[in-house]
Scaffold this active site. Structure first.
Site, PDB file in Angstrom:
ATOM      1  N   GLY A   3     -25.610  -1.786  -9.842  1.00 46.21           N
ATOM      2  CA  GLY A   3     -25.923  -1.569  -8.420  1.00 46.21           C
ATOM      3  C   GLY A   3     -26.122  -2.873  -7.671  1.00 46.21           C
ATOM      4  N   TYR A 138     -35.003  12.730  -5.216  1.00 42.47           N
ATOM      5  CA  TYR A 138     -35.130  11.297  -5.530  1.00 42.47           C
ATOM      6  C   TYR A 138     -36.453  11.047  -6.270  1.00 42.47           C
ATOM      7  CZ  TYR A 138     -35.618   6.252  -4.410  1.00 42.47           C
ATOM      8  OH  TYR A 138     -35.786   4.892  -4.459  1.00 42.47           O
ATOM      9  N   LYS A 142     -37.236   9.745 -10.056  1.00 44.25           N
ATOM     10  CA  LYS A 142     -38.006   8.517 -10.292  1.00 44.25           C
ATOM     11  C   LYS A 142     -39.173   8.799 -11.241  1.00 44.25           C
ATOM     12  CE  LYS A 142     -35.649   5.437  -8.016  1.00 44.25           C
ATOM     13  NZ  LYS A 142     -34.949   4.364  -8.728  1.00 44.25           N
TER      14      LYS A 142
END
Ligand code: NAD
Length: 311
Positions: A3, A138, A142
């Site tokens: 990324g 999300y 996480k």
């Protein structure tokens, strides 16, 4: 680094290359197109983190010791496509953990998020160790990622370390679809002489951090003495302010700047997150300390964006 073409990756790559040498840091990216300057600045390869063979070959053929895993789908984009968010965030992490285990890598550094918190956690001065019940996909990925990384440490000895970053503000690369992106948008609008439309209410307070501090937190945790670490995942705090306070801080330098507030679906995400963080464990275990406050960040952001836009 996975990324590496993202908001944090682009600046983390430069910082690591400055510290360890250009050729010792391999930047990898997937669909976000790197600039020519980025490709020319050092080793770059395309890598889909969901392709474990490709990842494994790259690690084996380049004598990689540490992975900085930054590939992710962020909160706002993740709510629009929760299945993809799960696939990339969990599948990518499992792949890097497995490669780190099998290849006996030295270290794996990831960025978790304040999105791990949700209903039930105190919203002010949120502790490191508290209830984690996020309401976004999300956040779910996480929390699960933190648990998975910690499991790999306990079960297999993979040296997984992670910081829970707040909203990151930076001038070099645009943010990739998070709930705190409005803060960066405000600076761009101000410097371009536009009126801003902010997607959260003016009284929305969130923890934020300027990019130089975020980069330092990742590198300092990576370099921390492992014998002092009692946790694998750390809150890191810097500053908290409302959207309106950010607008006012920009107006100190650009008096004509103005903002309208039109909350959308991202307001609910912001309302489920902490307003401020307790990062005392990071301070105790690896001497974490942020440096920028809101006025310093605003001054620096505006200077850098003016230079960037002048080009
Ligand atoms: N930016 C923030 O405000 C913030 C706050 C807290 C945590 N974080 C975390 O920091 C890390 C980096 O975030 P960022 O802001 O740079 O995100 P970003 O969206 O700017 O960059 C993420 C990159 O991951 C890449 N990616 C997506 N799917 C991929 C795949 N299958 N294979 C390889 N790459 C893929 C994207 O192309 C993108 O360039 C993430 O883990 C994020 O959750 C960011």
């Amino acid at each position: 680094m996975t990324g590496a073409v993202g908001q944090i990756g682009t600046e983390l790559v430069q910082a690591l290359r400055k510290k360890y040498g250009t050729d010792r840091v391999i930047a990898t990216g997937h669909k976000t197109k790197p600039t020519k300057a980025f490709i020319d600045s050092g080793p770059f390869k395309y890598l889909n983190v969901l392709d474990r063979d490709q990842l494994d070959n790259m690690i084996a053929n380049n004598d990689v010791g540490t992975i900085y895993h930054m590939a992710s789908i962020l909160s706002a984009v993740g709510e629009l496509n929760p299945q993809r968010c799960y696939e990339v965030n969990m599948g990518g992490l499992l792949n890097v953990l497995e490669v780190a285990r099998i290849r006996k890598l030295e270290r794996l550094i990831t960025a978790s998020s304040i999105a791990v918190f949700g209903t039930g956690a105190p919203r002010d001065n949120t502790p490191n160790d508290t209830i984690l019940l996020p309401s976004t996909m999300y956040g779910v990925t996480k929390v699960a990622g933190e648990l998975l990384g910690t499991y790999y440490f306990q079960k297999f000895g993979v040296d997984y370390r992670s910081v829970r970053l707040p909203g990151i503000i930076s001038s070099a690369t645009l943010p990739g679809g998070g709930t705190t992106d409005y803060s960066v948008e405000m600076y761009y609008a101000a410097v371009e002489g536009r009126r801003c439309t902010c997607f959260v209410r003016e009284d929305t307070v969130l923890p934020m951090m300027y990019m130089p501090d975020a980069i330092r937190s990742l590198i300092e945790l990576a370099e921390a003495d492992g014998s002092r670490l009692r946790h694998r995942v750390f809150n890191v705090s810097s500053m908290s302010f409302s959207a309106e306070e950010l607008e006012e801080s920009i107006r100190e330098i650009i008096p004509t700047f103005a903002c309208d507030y039109k909350p959308d679906y991202r307001q609910a995400i912001a309302d489920s997150w902490p307003r401020s963080l307790d990062d005392s464990l990071a301070r105790e275990e690896w001497n974490w300390k942020s440096t920028f406050d809101l006025p310093q960040m605003t001054k620096d952001m505006i200077e850098r964006l003016r230079q960037k836009l002048a080009k």
